[in-house]
Every structure is written in structure tokens, then in C-alpha cells.
Scaffold this motif. Structure first.
Motif, mmCIF file in Angstrom:
data_model
loop_
_atom_site.group_PDB
_atom_site.id
_atom_site.type_symbol
_atom_site.label_atom_id
_atom_site.label_comp_id
_atom_site.label_asym_id
_atom_site.label_seq_id
_atom_site.Cartn_x
_atom_site.Cartn_y
_atom_site.Cartn_z
ATOM 1 N N VAL A 114 50.268 -18.233 -35.452
ATOM 2 C CA VAL A 114 50.278 -19.404 -34.566
ATOM 3 C C VAL A 114 49.399 -19.127 -33.347
ATOM 4 N N PRO A 115 48.466 -20.015 -33.030
ATOM 5 C CA PRO A 115 47.633 -19.826 -31.825
ATOM 6 C C PRO A 115 48.498 -19.765 -30.570
ATOM 7 N N VAL A 116 48.220 -18.809 -29.710
ATOM 8 C CA VAL A 116 49.019 -18.630 -28.499
ATOM 9 C C VAL A 116 48.110 -18.183 -27.367
ATOM 10 N N ARG A 117 48.398 -18.679 -26.170
ATOM 11 C CA ARG A 117 47.657 -18.258 -24.982
ATOM 12 C C ARG A 117 48.593 -18.256 -23.779
ATOM 13 N N VAL A 118 48.135 -17.644 -22.699
ATOM 14 C CA VAL A 118 48.957 -17.478 -21.497
ATOM 15 C C VAL A 118 48.288 -18.149 -20.304
ATOM 16 N N ILE A 119 49.083 -18.845 -19.502
ATOM 17 C CA ILE A 119 48.654 -19.293 -18.180
ATOM 18 C C ILE A 119 49.511 -18.520 -17.181
ATOM 19 N N PRO A 120 48.946 -17.511 -16.537
ATOM 20 C CA PRO A 120 49.743 -16.656 -15.656
ATOM 21 C C PRO A 120 50.388 -17.444 -14.520
ATOM 22 N N GLY A 121 51.509 -16.930 -14.059
ATOM 23 C CA GLY A 121 52.188 -17.540 -12.929
ATOM 24 C C GLY A 121 52.143 -16.642 -11.713
ATOM 25 N N VAL A 122 52.589 -17.168 -10.584
ATOM 26 C CA VAL A 122 52.686 -16.386 -9.359
ATOM 27 C C VAL A 122 53.889 -15.462 -9.497
ATOM 28 N N SER A 123 53.675 -14.166 -9.433
ATOM 29 C CA SER A 123 54.760 -13.216 -9.650
ATOM 30 C C SER A 123 55.781 -13.262 -8.518
ATOM 31 N N SER A 124 57.046 -13.383 -8.882
ATOM 32 C CA SER A 124 58.118 -13.390 -7.894
ATOM 33 C C SER A 124 58.166 -12.084 -7.112
ATOM 34 N N ALA A 125 57.709 -10.995 -7.731
ATOM 35 C CA ALA A 125 57.761 -9.683 -7.087
ATOM 36 C C ALA A 125 56.931 -9.654 -5.813
ATOM 37 N N ILE A 126 55.870 -10.433 -5.772
ATOM 38 C CA ILE A 126 55.008 -10.474 -4.598
ATOM 39 C C ILE A 126 55.303 -11.698 -3.744
ATOM 40 N N ALA A 127 55.477 -12.850 -4.409
ATOM 41 C CA ALA A 127 55.684 -14.097 -3.673
ATOM 42 C C ALA A 127 57.009 -14.104 -2.924
ATOM 43 N N GLY A 128 58.073 -13.580 -3.556
ATOM 44 C CA GLY A 128 59.380 -13.587 -2.914
ATOM 45 C C GLY A 128 59.379 -12.887 -1.569
ATOM 46 N N PRO A 129 58.944 -11.623 -1.516
ATOM 47 C CA PRO A 129 58.881 -10.948 -0.214
ATOM 48 C C PRO A 129 57.981 -11.674 0.784
ATOM 49 N N GLU A 130 56.842 -12.179 0.315
ATOM 50 C CA GLU A 130 55.919 -12.852 1.227
ATOM 51 C C GLU A 130 56.561 -14.099 1.829
ATOM 52 N N LEU A 131 57.284 -14.859 1.002
ATOM 53 C CA LEU A 131 57.946 -16.061 1.507
ATOM 54 C C LEU A 131 59.033 -15.716 2.523
ATOM 55 N N ALA A 132 59.546 -14.484 2.463
ATOM 56 C CA ALA A 132 60.544 -14.032 3.425
ATOM 57 C C ALA A 132 59.912 -13.362 4.637
#
Length: 249
Positions: A114-132
Motif C-alpha cells: 500500500v502506498p504510504v507517506r508521512v507529513i511530519p508534525g511539530v514534535s511535542s518534545a520541543i513545542a511543549g517546553p517552548e510554549l511553557a
């Protein structure tokens, strides 16, 4: 996707830490074009409003210590819908390839042809601390950070993390999926040489309206988090940068 093929395709979309504004342009486009969307509770659920009225939405969430959709069932659904000629989006929180099952879903689809591809997301590991307001690096304080899965603690036989090296790294430690084992993780780091007075914080429900940040030290953070009733999704940041306590505008 080959237009001559009867196969559909699977798109693994990372939804970021929970705020629809942090969903990528590509991820939003994929939702709008999807025939079927398999989503979980950590995805920015408000973004499901982007889907077509005729799109099929399937909740395949996994609740810690609660109801679970087996990964094998998710893989089977992705393949089944794609083989029926549908465009299938697997909508996840964070990024599919960071402590998620995205790579397993990719492999399952690839093995099934089955054809498959990825659209990466904003990693919570970096975004979470930054938002705090917590930077993960800062010149003069720390020049590196490590992201660790806390789904098992340092003393668990399934742990493959070099906790001794982490305790001595002088860098920032970010722990995802570590709420249940926070006491063991913090105690394990102190036992391995990390100063118990090292600044530490828990960021709960990052990017959501009820985001909560608890500041403490690695020695006392677990009890504070327990008193506050912290539940997933939450991440922990340990290191000198936590002491900066920057404020977001």
C-alpha cells in the motif's frame, strides 16, 4: 500515487502538540482531501472540522490504563481502506516518528504493498517546553538536550536508555510518556549522580487552553505532580534551563 492503480494511499499526519494552529499546511490539506481519517485523542481534534462532510472518521485512540485499540487493528484498517481505493489519513498527535507507532504503520503498509507517506508534525518534545517558556538549550547553561521515552522507568528490564549517561550529561532532559513512572525516573537520575536540586518542570496539556506548568526540582517534582493530579498528556523537562522561567507573550 499511481493514477492507474486501484489502490488508495495512506498518509501519516503529525498533528503537533494539540493546538490546531500548529498543524502544518500539508497536514491540513491532507485532512481536507481524506476519504477516511483514523485519529487518536492526542491529535488536535478541532482540526477534524477540516474534513469533508462525507469523510469517514474513526477513533482509534489508546487511553493509558484504559480502553485500547490494538496497533494490529489500526494497521489492518489502514490497509483495508487503502486497498478499497480510499485516501486514508492516520492523524496523530506530535510527530509520527517520535515515540509513536508511525514507523510500524509505515512498515505494515509497505509490506502490504500500500502506498504510504508521512507529513511530519511539530514534535511535542520541543513545542511543549517552548510554549511553557522553557528553552531546551541556552548559551552558557547547556548546549544539548535529550528526548527520552518514559513509558518504562530506569529499573525496568525493558529500558534501553543509558540513564547513567543522562544523569551526567549536563544537558537538558525531556521525558515524554513518563507520568506514571515520574517518581522512579527522577529518583533514578538522582541515584546516578544528578543533583536533586536541579530545576525541573512538568508541562501538562501543552498548547491547549488548560495548559499547566509546575516548577520544582528533580527531587521534589514527583510529589508535586502527584498532588496536582497530573495526567497524560504531559512532559517533563529537567535541567538548568528550567530555572530561567521565561514568560510567553
Amino acid at each position: 500515487m499511481d493514477p492507474s492503480s486501484d489502490l488508495g494511499e495512506v498518509i501519516l499526519v503529525g498533528g503537533g502538540p494539540g493546538d490546531p494552529d500548529l498543524l502544518t499546511v500539508g497536514g491540513r490539506r491532507a485532512l481536507r482531501e481524506a476519504d477516511v481519517v483514523l485519529y487518536d485523542r492526542l491529535a488536535p481534534l478541532a482540526s477534524l472540522a477540516e474534513t469533508r462532510p462525507d469523510a469517514v472518521l474513526v477513533d482509534v485512540g489508546k487511553i493509558p490504563r484504559g480502553s485500547q485499540t490494538p496497533q494490529s487493528d489500526i494497521n489492518a484498517l489502514l490497509i483495508e481502506h487503502a486497498r478499497a481505493g480510499r485516501r486514508v489519513v492516520r492523524f496523530k498527535g506530535g510527530d509520527p516518528f517520535v515515540f509513536g507507532r508511525g514507523s510500524e504503520e509505515w512498515l505494515a503498509c509497505a509490506e502490504a504493498g500500500v502506498p504510504v507517506r508521512v507529513i511530519p508534525g511539530v514534535s511535542s518534545a520541543i513545542a511543549g517546553p517552548e510554549l511553557a517558556g522553557i528553552p531546551l538549550t541556552h548559551r552558557g547553561l547547556t548546549q544539548n538536550f535529550s528526548v527520552v521515552s518514559g513509558h518504562v522507568g530506569p529499573n525496568h528490564p525493558a529500558s534501553t536508555v543509558n540513564w547513567d549517561a543522562l544523569a551526567r550529561s549536563s544537558g537538558t532532559i525531556v521525558i515524554l510518556m513518563g507520568v506514571a513512572h515520574l517518581a522512579e525516573i527522577c529518583a533514578g537520575l538522582v541515584e546516578r549522580g544528578l543533583d536533586a536540586h536541579t530545576p525541573a518542570a512538568v508541562v501538562a496539556k501543552a498548547a491547549l487552553p488548560d495548559q499547566l506548568v509546575l516548577y520544582s526540582t528533580v527531587g521534589s517534582l514527583p510529589s508535586l505532580a502527584e498532588q496536582a493530579g497530573i495526567e497524560p498528556p504531559a512532559l517533563t523537562v529537567i535541567g538548568a534551563v528550567v530555572g530561567l522561567r521565561l514568560t510567553s507573550t
